[in-house]
Design a protein around this motif. Sequence first.
Motif, PDB file in Angstrom:
ATOM      1  N   LEU A  44       9.172  13.316 -11.542  1.00  0.00           N
ATOM      2  CA  LEU A  44      10.593  12.501 -11.444  1.00  0.00           C
ATOM      3  C   LEU A  44      11.186  12.421  -9.969  1.00  0.00           C
ATOM      4  O   LEU A  44      11.488  11.349  -9.698  1.00  0.00           O
ATOM      5  N   ALA A  45      11.183  13.561  -9.366  1.00  0.00           N
ATOM      6  CA  ALA A  45      11.644  13.443  -8.024  1.00  0.00           C
ATOM      7  C   ALA A  45      11.045  12.586  -7.024  1.00  0.00           C
ATOM      8  O   ALA A  45      11.669  11.865  -6.296  1.00  0.00           O
ATOM      9  N   ARG A  46       9.833  12.639  -7.168  1.00  0.00           N
ATOM     10  CA  ARG A  46       9.155  11.549  -6.219  1.00  0.00           C
ATOM     11  C   ARG A  46       9.294  10.283  -6.451  1.00  0.00           C
ATOM     12  O   ARG A  46       9.265   9.196  -5.594  1.00  0.00           O
ATOM     13  N   LEU A  47       9.337   9.848  -7.751  1.00  0.00           N
ATOM     14  CA  LEU A  47       9.649   8.343  -8.349  1.00  0.00           C
ATOM     15  C   LEU A  47      10.992   8.016  -7.696  1.00  0.00           C
ATOM     16  O   LEU A  47      11.013   6.764  -7.392  1.00  0.00           O
ATOM     17  N   LEU A  48      12.146   8.998  -7.858  1.00  0.00           N
ATOM     18  CA  LEU A  48      13.378   8.483  -7.413  1.00  0.00           C
ATOM     19  C   LEU A  48      13.419   8.402  -6.035  1.00  0.00           C
ATOM     20  O   LEU A  48      14.076   7.135  -5.381  1.00  0.00           O
ATOM     21  N   GLU A  49      12.384   9.057  -5.122  1.00  0.00           N
ATOM     22  CA  GLU A  49      12.193   8.938  -3.537  1.00  0.00           C
ATOM     23  C   GLU A  49      11.896   7.155  -3.433  1.00  0.00           C
ATOM     24  O   GLU A  49      12.416   6.688  -2.638  1.00  0.00           O
ATOM     25  N   SER A  50      10.860   6.885  -4.402  1.00  0.00           N
ATOM     26  CA  SER A  50      10.117   5.749  -4.210  1.00  0.00           C
ATOM     27  C   SER A  50      11.233   4.412  -4.542  1.00  0.00           C
ATOM     28  O   SER A  50      11.195   3.509  -3.953  1.00  0.00           O
ATOM     29  N   THR A  51      11.818   4.549  -5.348  1.00  0.00           N
ATOM     30  CA  THR A  51      13.149   3.593  -5.745  1.00  0.00           C
ATOM     31  C   THR A  51      13.650   3.398  -4.784  1.00  0.00           C
ATOM     32  O   THR A  51      14.350   2.188  -4.400  1.00  0.00           O
ATOM     33  N   LYS A  52      14.426   4.543  -4.113  1.00  0.00           N
ATOM     34  CA  LYS A  52      15.350   4.506  -2.961  1.00  0.00           C
ATOM     35  C   LYS A  52      14.818   3.577  -1.716  1.00  0.00           C
ATOM     36  O   LYS A  52      15.432   2.827  -1.217  1.00  0.00           O
ATOM     37  N   VAL A  54       0.761  -1.228   0.118  1.00  0.00           N
ATOM     38  CA  VAL A  54       0.039  -0.071  -0.115  1.00  0.00           C
ATOM     39  C   VAL A  54       0.737   1.448  -0.040  1.00  0.00           C
ATOM     40  O   VAL A  54       0.588   2.070  -0.672  1.00  0.00           O
ATOM     41  N   ARG A  55       2.011   1.196   0.787  1.00  0.00           N
ATOM     42  CA  ARG A  55       2.931   2.429   0.794  1.00  0.00           C
ATOM     43  C   ARG A  55       3.304   2.554  -0.503  1.00  0.00           C
ATOM     44  O   ARG A  55       3.737   3.712  -1.058  1.00  0.00           O
ATOM     45  N   LEU A  56       4.025   1.453  -1.418  1.00  0.00           N
ATOM     46  CA  LEU A  56       4.531   1.612  -2.703  1.00  0.00           C
ATOM     47  C   LEU A  56       3.398   2.402  -3.600  1.00  0.00           C
ATOM     48  O   LEU A  56       3.694   3.099  -4.280  1.00  0.00           O
ATOM     49  N   ILE A  57       2.035   1.711  -3.492  1.00  0.00           N
ATOM     50  CA  ILE A  57       1.092   2.398  -4.326  1.00  0.00           C
ATOM     51  C   ILE A  57       0.852   3.805  -4.022  1.00  0.00           C
ATOM     52  O   ILE A  57       0.875   4.614  -4.952  1.00  0.00           O
ATOM     53  N   GLU A  58       0.622   4.102  -2.722  1.00  0.00           N
ATOM     54  CA  GLU A  58       0.759   5.385  -2.487  1.00  0.00           C
ATOM     55  C   GLU A  58       1.624   6.418  -2.645  1.00  0.00           C
ATOM     56  O   GLU A  58       1.521   7.534  -3.263  1.00  0.00           O
ATOM     57  N   ALA A  59       2.870   5.954  -2.817  1.00  0.00           N
ATOM     58  CA  ALA A  59       4.064   6.756  -3.317  1.00  0.00           C
ATOM     59  C   ALA A  59       3.969   7.003  -4.965  1.00  0.00           C
ATOM     60  O   ALA A  59       4.317   8.081  -5.247  1.00  0.00           O
ATOM     61  N   ALA A  60       3.580   5.904  -5.544  1.00  0.00           N
ATOM     62  CA  ALA A  60       3.114   6.113  -6.952  1.00  0.00           C
ATOM     63  C   ALA A  60       2.200   7.300  -7.285  1.00  0.00           C
ATOM     64  O   ALA A  60       2.145   8.012  -8.198  1.00  0.00           O
ATOM     65  N   LEU A  61       1.124   7.145  -6.462  1.00  0.00           N
ATOM     66  CA  LEU A  61       0.067   8.085  -6.407  1.00  0.00           C
ATOM     67  C   LEU A  61       0.519   9.476  -6.258  1.00  0.00           C
ATOM     68  O   LEU A  61       0.304  10.623  -6.945  1.00  0.00           O
ATOM     69  N   SER A  62       1.393   9.588  -5.270  1.00  0.00           N
ATOM     70  CA  SER A  62       1.913  11.022  -4.832  1.00  0.00           C
ATOM     71  C   SER A  62       3.012  11.736  -5.851  1.00  0.00           C
ATOM     72  O   SER A  62       3.094  12.760  -6.141  1.00  0.00           O
ATOM     73  N   SER A 103       7.560   0.524 -14.366  1.00  0.00           N
ATOM     74  CA  SER A 103       7.552  -0.283 -13.011  1.00  0.00           C
ATOM     75  C   SER A 103       8.699   0.514 -12.304  1.00  0.00           C
ATOM     76  O   SER A 103       9.544   0.796 -13.075  1.00  0.00           O
ATOM     77  N   ILE A 104       8.543   1.123 -11.346  1.00  0.00           N
ATOM     78  CA  ILE A 104       9.249   1.843 -10.652  1.00  0.00           C
ATOM     79  C   ILE A 104      10.595   1.135 -10.352  1.00  0.00           C
ATOM     80  O   ILE A 104      10.568   0.110  -9.720  1.00  0.00           O
ATOM     81  N   GLY A 105      11.672   1.840 -10.647  1.00  0.00           N
ATOM     82  CA  GLY A 105      13.023   1.136 -10.528  1.00  0.00           C
ATOM     83  C   GLY A 105      13.260   0.179 -11.469  1.00  0.00           C
ATOM     84  O   GLY A 105      14.367  -0.324 -11.228  1.00  0.00           O
ATOM     85  N   GLY A 106      12.360  -0.238 -12.486  1.00  0.00           N
ATOM     86  CA  GLY A 106      12.620  -1.218 -13.536  1.00  0.00           C
ATOM     87  C   GLY A 106      12.393  -2.501 -12.691  1.00  0.00           C
ATOM     88  O   GLY A 106      12.857  -3.614 -13.314  1.00  0.00           O
ATOM     89  N   LEU A 107      11.705  -2.561 -11.610  1.00  0.00           N
ATOM     90  CA  LEU A 107      11.439  -3.987 -10.773  1.00  0.00           C
ATOM     91  C   LEU A 107      10.537  -4.676 -11.716  1.00  0.00           C
ATOM     92  O   LEU A 107       9.404  -4.401 -12.217  1.00  0.00           O
ATOM     93  N   GLY A 108      10.684  -6.218 -11.405  1.00  0.00           N
ATOM     94  CA  GLY A 108       9.767  -7.097 -12.003  1.00  0.00           C
ATOM     95  C   GLY A 108      10.383  -8.034 -13.126  1.00  0.00           C
ATOM     96  O   GLY A 108      11.538  -8.397 -13.159  1.00  0.00           O
ATOM     97  N   GLY A 109       9.401  -8.877 -13.539  1.00  0.00           N
ATOM     98  CA  GLY A 109       9.915  -9.744 -14.436  1.00  0.00           C
ATOM     99  C   GLY A 109       8.754 -10.822 -14.389  1.00  0.00           C
ATOM    100  O   GLY A 109       7.860 -10.632 -13.810  1.00  0.00           O
ATOM    101  N   CYS A 110       8.900 -11.934 -15.367  1.00  0.00           N
ATOM    102  CA  CYS A 110       7.805 -12.956 -15.717  1.00  0.00           C
ATOM    103  C   CYS A 110       8.298 -14.213 -14.864  1.00  0.00           C
ATOM    104  O   CYS A 110       9.212 -14.850 -15.206  1.00  0.00           O
TER     105      CYS A 110
END
Length: 310
Positions: free
Chosen positions: A274-282, A29-37, A237-244
């Motif tokens: 972009l700045a908010r995205l970078l915070e989420s990645t960290k 939920v925190r990850l999703i809220e960060a994306a929303l912000s 995907s934030i950070g390039g996270l993921g895969g199949c």
Amino acid sequence: MEPSVEIVEVSARDGLQNESAVFETSEKVRLIEAALSAGLKRLEVASFVNPKRVPQMADGEAVIAALPDKSDVTYIGLVLNKRGLLRALETRSGGKRGVDEVGLVAVATDTFAQRNQGQTSLESAELCRDMLALASREGMRGQVTLSASFGCPFEGRVSFDHVINMATIVAEGEPVEIAIADTIGVASPARVTELVERLGAVLPEMPLRAHFHNTRGTGLANAYAAYHAGVKTLDASIGGLGGCPFAPKATGNISTEELVYMLEESGIGTGVDLARLLESTKWIESHLGRRLPSLVAQAGAFPTPEVACL
């Protein structure tokens, strides 16, 4: 700049499903809220699949129940079969917000479709068509992703004629859009352009979306080619996270911050901070204990003159 590209954020679903480290419901939920912000307004938030096969997605209903109720945001739940669709519809019972949209999947080769869903590729397209009708009757938006549109780990190159045939079957169910997915990261800009243009000629009224993996370093180039061929909605995907988890060596999605950087620097608005995205990645990196693939996350946004390297 006014947004001219819609980005669908998939880190909370496609990003996490391939991770061995467990994210608690509150952390998702925190990850999703960060994306929303950061300004992202359309997000994959859960997957209604067998929890034994994808343990990271076992708490989908709990995640959805905890999400903020924002009227300008679309929450997407992935479903692979009618059982999953019924679970998605159930999230809206009793007057709850639930998911706003279901993402259905048809796999473009028989071998991959059998391993992933226990059916042929055409059967998966026909099932999507039927599930779209059910979702529509229940007042749920539905869209379809044609997975492995460019290549399959078991059968190799995929015929675009076959992908287009599947798209026409799916289109009979009137999805809000159809996505082409490079699930194993083998596409090239030229092939992306060809497929998008051919789909546009056959289904001129159908909105198209594109989903790319950066397995072989071509993900961003493919996204740029898709945009110029007419696609106005791109997954990332934030950070390039993921895969199949069902495709060998299918590494991460294209990074949201790299996509935003590339598009904005090219004069193409995204509406994303972009700045908010970078915070989420960290934050994600600190949880995982490792760096994510995003190069923009490591280098930062466009440097100011004071810190530029001479």
